[in-house]
Design a protein around this motif. Structure first.
Motif, PDB file in Angstrom:
ATOM      1  N   THR A 129       0.829  -1.213   0.000  1.00 26.63           N
ATOM      2  CA  THR A 129       0.000   0.000   0.000  1.00 26.63           C
ATOM      3  C   THR A 129       0.858   1.256   0.000  1.00 26.63           C
ATOM      4  O   THR A 129       0.372   2.347   0.274  1.00 26.63           O
ATOM      5  N   ASN A 130       2.146   1.085  -0.297  1.00 26.82           N
ATOM      6  CA  ASN A 130       3.111   2.184  -0.390  1.00 26.82           C
ATOM      7  C   ASN A 130       3.401   2.847   0.960  1.00 26.82           C
ATOM      8  O   ASN A 130       3.731   4.026   1.045  1.00 26.82           O
ATOM      9  N   SER A 131       3.327   2.073   2.010  1.00 29.10           N
ATOM     10  CA  SER A 131       3.702   2.564   3.338  1.00 29.10           C
ATOM     11  C   SER A 131       5.184   2.288   3.563  1.00 29.10           C
ATOM     12  O   SER A 131       5.649   1.160   3.393  1.00 29.10           O
ATOM     13  N   THR A 132       5.929   3.326   3.935  1.00 24.29           N
ATOM     14  CA  THR A 132       7.365   3.191   4.163  1.00 24.29           C
ATOM     15  C   THR A 132       7.665   2.926   5.638  1.00 24.29           C
ATOM     16  O   THR A 132       6.791   3.122   6.499  1.00 24.29           O
ATOM     17  N   PRO A 133       8.902   2.514   5.964  1.00 28.63           N
ATOM     18  CA  PRO A 133       9.273   2.377   7.378  1.00 28.63           C
ATOM     19  C   PRO A 133       9.057   3.676   8.163  1.00 28.63           C
ATOM     20  O   PRO A 133       8.668   3.635   9.335  1.00 28.63           O
ATOM     21  N   LEU A 134       9.285   4.816   7.531  1.00 29.78           N
ATOM     22  CA  LEU A 134       9.069   6.092   8.212  1.00 29.78           C
ATOM     23  C   LEU A 134       7.604   6.258   8.587  1.00 29.78           C
ATOM     24  O   LEU A 134       7.277   6.709   9.687  1.00 29.78           O
ATOM     25  N   ARG A 135       6.719   5.895   7.703  1.00 28.01           N
ATOM     26  CA  ARG A 135       5.298   5.990   8.009  1.00 28.01           C
ATOM     27  C   ARG A 135       4.934   5.082   9.185  1.00 28.01           C
ATOM     28  O   ARG A 135       4.142   5.452  10.052  1.00 28.01           O
ATOM     29  N   ALA A 136       5.515   3.892   9.201  1.00 25.22           N
ATOM     30  CA  ALA A 136       5.251   2.959  10.301  1.00 25.22           C
ATOM     31  C   ALA A 136       5.692   3.558  11.630  1.00 25.22           C
ATOM     32  O   ALA A 136       4.992   3.447  12.643  1.00 25.22           O
ATOM     33  N   ALA A 137       6.861   4.207  11.634  1.00 26.34           N
ATOM     34  CA  ALA A 137       7.368   4.831  12.864  1.00 26.34           C
ATOM     35  C   ALA A 137       6.499   6.016  13.269  1.00 26.34           C
ATOM     36  O   ALA A 137       6.256   6.251  14.462  1.00 26.34           O
ATOM     37  N   CYS A 138       6.006   6.763  12.282  1.00 28.23           N
ATOM     38  CA  CYS A 138       5.121   7.903  12.573  1.00 28.23           C
ATOM     39  C   CYS A 138       3.804   7.424  13.180  1.00 28.23           C
ATOM     40  O   CYS A 138       3.256   8.047  14.092  1.00 28.23           O
ATOM     41  N   PHE A 139       3.292   6.334  12.673  1.00 25.29           N
ATOM     42  CA  PHE A 139       2.055   5.762  13.201  1.00 25.29           C
ATOM     43  C   PHE A 139       2.223   5.407  14.680  1.00 25.29           C
ATOM     44  O   PHE A 139       1.335   5.644  15.498  1.00 25.29           O
ATOM     45  N   ASP A 140       3.390   4.865  15.001  1.00 24.34           N
ATOM     46  CA  ASP A 140       3.662   4.436  16.376  1.00 24.34           C
ATOM     47  C   ASP A 140       4.113   5.594  17.271  1.00 24.34           C
ATOM     48  O   ASP A 140       4.166   5.468  18.493  1.00 24.34           O
ATOM     49  N   GLY A 141       4.480   6.726  16.643  1.00 31.62           N
ATOM     50  CA  GLY A 141       4.883   7.899  17.422  1.00 31.62           C
ATOM     51  C   GLY A 141       6.275   7.822  18.006  1.00 31.62           C
ATOM     52  O   GLY A 141       6.566   8.512  18.991  1.00 31.62           O
ATOM     53  N   ARG A 142       7.152   7.046  17.380  1.00 34.52           N
ATOM     54  CA  ARG A 142       8.513   6.894  17.896  1.00 34.52           C
ATOM     55  C   ARG A 142       9.434   7.943  17.272  1.00 34.52           C
ATOM     56  O   ARG A 142       9.994   7.755  16.198  1.00 34.52           O
ATOM     57  N   LEU A 143       9.589   9.070  17.967  1.00 34.77           N
ATOM     58  CA  LEU A 143      10.400  10.163  17.453  1.00 34.77           C
ATOM     59  C   LEU A 143      11.846   9.739  17.229  1.00 34.77           C
ATOM     60  O   LEU A 143      12.477  10.157  16.254  1.00 34.77           O
ATOM     61  N   ASP A 144      12.393   8.909  18.129  1.00 32.56           N
ATOM     62  CA  ASP A 144      13.784   8.492  17.967  1.00 32.56           C
ATOM     63  C   ASP A 144      13.990   7.737  16.657  1.00 32.56           C
ATOM     64  O   ASP A 144      14.965   7.959  15.927  1.00 32.56           O
ATOM     65  N   ILE A 145      13.044   6.867  16.327  1.00 30.77           N
ATOM     66  CA  ILE A 145      13.154   6.112  15.083  1.00 30.77           C
ATOM     67  C   ILE A 145      12.894   7.018  13.883  1.00 30.77           C
ATOM     68  O   ILE A 145      13.588   6.917  12.862  1.00 30.77           O
ATOM     69  N   VAL A 146      11.903   7.891  14.002  1.00 30.78           N
ATOM     70  CA  VAL A 146      11.615   8.839  12.922  1.00 30.78           C
ATOM     71  C   VAL A 146      12.850   9.673  12.609  1.00 30.78           C
ATOM     72  O   VAL A 146      13.254   9.818  11.439  1.00 30.78           O
ATOM     73  N   ILE A 158       7.060  10.675   0.715  1.00 31.96           N
ATOM     74  CA  ILE A 158       6.372   9.505   0.153  1.00 31.96           C
ATOM     75  C   ILE A 158       5.049   9.284   0.880  1.00 31.96           C
ATOM     76  O   ILE A 158       5.004   9.176   2.104  1.00 31.96           O
ATOM     77  N   ALA A 159       3.975   9.229   0.098  1.00 30.81           N
ATOM     78  CA  ALA A 159       2.637   9.004   0.660  1.00 30.81           C
ATOM     79  C   ALA A 159       2.174   7.586   0.340  1.00 30.81           C
ATOM     80  O   ALA A 159       2.698   6.937  -0.573  1.00 30.81           O
ATOM     81  N   ASN A 160       1.185   7.097   1.083  1.00 29.73           N
ATOM     82  CA  ASN A 160       0.684   5.752   0.813  1.00 29.73           C
ATOM     83  C   ASN A 160      -0.295   5.789  -0.366  1.00 29.73           C
ATOM     84  O   ASN A 160      -0.453   6.804  -1.039  1.00 29.73           O
ATOM     85  N   LYS A 161      -0.973   4.688  -0.604  1.00 34.13           N
ATOM     86  CA  LYS A 161      -1.810   4.592  -1.807  1.00 34.13           C
ATOM     87  C   LYS A 161      -2.993   5.558  -1.761  1.00 34.13           C
ATOM     88  O   LYS A 161      -3.610   5.837  -2.799  1.00 34.13           O
ATOM     89  N   TYR A 162      -3.324   6.068  -0.580  1.00 35.07           N
ATOM     90  CA  TYR A 162      -4.398   7.061  -0.463  1.00 35.07           C
ATOM     91  C   TYR A 162      -3.845   8.485  -0.508  1.00 35.07           C
ATOM     92  O   TYR A 162      -4.577   9.435  -0.258  1.00 35.07           O
ATOM     93  N   ASN A 163      -2.554   8.596  -0.841  1.00 37.20           N
ATOM     94  CA  ASN A 163      -1.838   9.870  -0.825  1.00 37.20           C
ATOM     95  C   ASN A 163      -1.830  10.495   0.571  1.00 37.20           C
ATOM     96  O   ASN A 163      -1.819  11.710   0.747  1.00 37.20           O
ATOM     97  N   ASN A 164      -1.809   9.613   1.568  1.00 37.91           N
ATOM     98  CA  ASN A 164      -1.780  10.029   2.968  1.00 37.91           C
ATOM     99  C   ASN A 164      -0.314  10.067   3.412  1.00 37.91           C
ATOM    100  O   ASN A 164       0.368   9.049   3.404  1.00 37.91           O
TER     101      ASN A 164
END
Length: 635
Positions: A129-146, A158-164
């Motif tokens: 769905t075009n979700s990157t590792p950065l998006r995954a970290a943003c979803f979880d709220g992990r600033l250190d990983i972001v 980079i946005a996901n398939k919904y241009n989110n």
């Protein structure tokens, strides 16, 4: 040494290595793999194991679980493919095409993320769905990983398939520190998702005031989404009062926008299931009205909106004095608020029907069924005219209609007729949606099948209520129209099959108090209205094959007898064979059904001839008229 491994041994090894990776047993993995041939190691480490709804390799499951030592062993010693992908579950979501880095980022395992990147993992490898590792970290709220991902060239645009975008998901989840970091790194607050929403829409929807303030500070604009809703209107519709009041305080907020937001906020509090507060409803409606008359020289009068019958033809208050008369009249406030929502949002906005349904449910709970039906009918019509699914609306009607019949409350045939007409239209649209949408085909098929069931519920209910001659005729027309569109379940069941089968599902919220299968009255009615009595399901069974399997012939003798007799009298062939070459009498589960069949056994010479042709494998294709070929094929 790899040659010493036979397929069974490798199969066992795959299981052991996967289990060890999952449990963090790095030394065990090293011991099992260190002296094997490369081809064996590759086969073992590339193998995907299905477990708990996930399909993962040893590397991916170790990253998912945060097993850093396992990751180190696999990457440092065995040249495992670091870009392997699998299917994992996160927060109830199924993620397909996820890499080890995506999993570690989404699960918040910083050390694993660091290890993977140090070994060359692609920081921008997306899921399906075009979700990157950065998006995954943003979803979880992990600033250190972001921060670490961005520092190592992760692309925050980079946005996901919904241009989110990554910024949008951070705003939606309420991770202010991540939002601040992304904005500082140049993330655009005005990017739009496919629905037209920006990061400000998402934060306003969820009531994240501190993030709304931050976005405004970074110059976020206030555009309308695809439903013509600004972030201010979104906040008001969702009952986020603090966000509404903040945006209303901004200089760029116009007087009209402020009035609409305050009135919509009040209307939301009056009819929202999650935010119901009638006192706050009146407070904000009053604030909106006061704003209209704040400047006596420039009064902002309400725009005219035609009264809605479902809202009791309520005409909105035009002055503070008129509104004050409603302060203690909750019902009037409820109806006025529904009218306000529809005026401000517009009838085509998807959010309009939700509070209408809630208010209808409240009426149903207090046995004010006519008011309930009026509101729900309005909501259903709004949805269907905008080509939105009404599956839940249809089931909801079957439930309240069943409740009325069960309680002995008079139910007008006109109401059932109206709902059923919408149901038939919905079935046709279901087919169109299925044909056009490849991604959600399974879910759409489930909805389609559910709607077929609901149609049967409505027909049983219609048969149960009092009707005049004209209404009986109209019901027959409805059944004919329903049969003409030929609805079929995935197992090949026609409506007549379903009505004959005791295993046909019946909703257990009020509906099962009125509806049960097999149902003789509906079977007879469907046959009279043209149902195909010899239609085959995927196993070659016709409805007669189905009804003879009924396992409750003593209590349901009349049902069994009526349905079998109706099918036979309509011309159902007793000698039609299913794909197991069984005729209906061979499918009987009770002696009662067998006796009924034999009492009415009339096999024609034509049927005998057809069976003889089939039993002796006599070639008949292309030698006979098509209708005779089809007849022989049935036997």
């Amino acid at each position: 040494m790899g040659s010493e491994f036979n397929p069974d041994m490798i199969k066992v090894l795959k299981k052991k290595v996967f289990s060890a990776a999952r449990e963090g047993m790095a030394i065990s993995i090293f011991a099992m793999l260190w002296n094997l041939d490369r081809c064996v190691i590759k086969e073992v480490l590339d193998y995907q194991t299905e477990e708990d709804g996930q399909t993962t390799t040893p590397l991916i499951i170790a990253a998912r679980n945060g097993e850093e030592k396992v990751i180190q062993v696999l990457l440092s010693n065995f040249s495992v493919d670091i870009e392997q992908t699998g299917t994992v579950k996160f927060d109830g979501y199924v993620i397909e095409g996820a890499t080890a880095l995506w999993c570690a980022s989404g699960a918040g395992h910083f050390n694993v993320v660091k290890c993977l990147i140090e070994h060359g993992a692609d920081v921008n490898h997306p899921t399906l769905t075009n979700s990157t590792p950065l998006r995954a970290a943003c979803f979880d709220g992990r600033l250190d990983i972001v921060r670490y991902l961005v520092e190592h060239k992760s692309d925050l645009t980079i946005a996901n398939k919904y241009n989110n975008t990554c910024l949008m998901i951070s705003c939606y989840k309420g991770h202010r520190d991540v939002v601040a970091y992304l904005l500082e790194k140049g993330a655009s607050p005005d990017c739009r998702a496919h629905c037209g929403a920006t990061a400000l829409h998402f934060s306003a929807e969820c009531g994240h005031l501190s993030i709304v303030r931050l976005l405004v500070k970074f110059g976020a604009s206030m555009p309308k989404n695809d439903h013509f809703m600004t972030p201010l209107i979104v906040a008001a519709e969702c009952g986020k009062a603090d966000v509404v009041e903040y945006i209303c305080s901004l200089n760029e907020c116009s007087k009209v926008d402020k009035i609409n937001a305050l009135e919509l906020l009040g209307a939301t509090f009056a009819n929202d299931k999650e935010n119901y507060d009638i006192n706050r409803a009146y407070y904000y409606l009053k604030k909106g009205m006061e704003e209209r008359f704040k400047n006596s020289k420039h009064v902002v009068h309400k725009q005219y909106y035609p009264p809605v019958p479902a809202y009791g033809n309520r005409r909105e208050s035009q002055s503070l004095a008129e509104l004050e008369l409603l302060e203690k009249d909750n019902n009037a406030l409820h109806m006025e608020s529904l009218a306000i929502r529809e005026r401000i949002l517009g009838p085509d906005t998807p959010e309009v029907p939700h509070p209408v349904i809630f208010r209808g449910a409240v009426f149903a709970d207090s046995a004010r069924f006519e008011r309930c039906i009026s509101l729900w009918m309005h909501a259903m019509k709004l949805r269907q005219r905008n080509n939105r699914t009404i599956s839940k609306d249809l089931l909801r009607f079957s439930q309240v209609f069943s409740q009325m019949v069960h309680l002995g409350v008079k139910l007008q045939f006109l109401h059932v007729e109206n709902v059923f007409e919408h149901a038939v239209v919905e079935l046709e649209r279901d087919r169109e949606r299925i044909a056009l949408d490849e991604e959600d085909k399974d879910a759409l098929n489930e909805t389609y099948q559910a709607n077929i069931h609901t149609c049967l519920y409505l027909l049983v209910i219609a048969l149960r209520i009092e009707k005049n001659k004209e209404e009986v005729l109209q019901l027959n027309k409805l059944m004919y129209k329903f049969l003409q569109i030929k609805p079929v379940l995935k197992n090949g069941y026609s409506p007549l099959h379903m009505v004959c089968d005791g295993a046909t599902l019946v909703d257990d919220f009020h509906v099962n108090d009125v509806v049960s299968f097999p149902c003789a009255s509906l079977a007879v009615a469907l046959v009279k209205c043209g149902a195909d009595i010899n239609f085959r399901d995927t196993h070659g069974n016709i409805p007669l094959h189905v009804i003879v399997r009924y396992t409750n012939p003593i209590n349901g003798f009349d049902t069994l007898h009526q349905i079998i007799l109706s099918l036979i009298m309509a011309g159902s062939h007793l000698d039609i064979r299913n794909y197991e070459r069984k005729v209906p009498v061979q499918c009987c589960t009770t002696g009662v059904a067998e006796v009924i069949l034999r009492q009415h056994s009339h096999i024609s010479l034509k049927c005998i001839a057809a069976r003889c042709i089939r039993d002796n494998n006599i070639q008949y294709r292309s030698l006979l008229p098509m209708f005779l070929e089809e007849f022989i094929h049935l036997h």
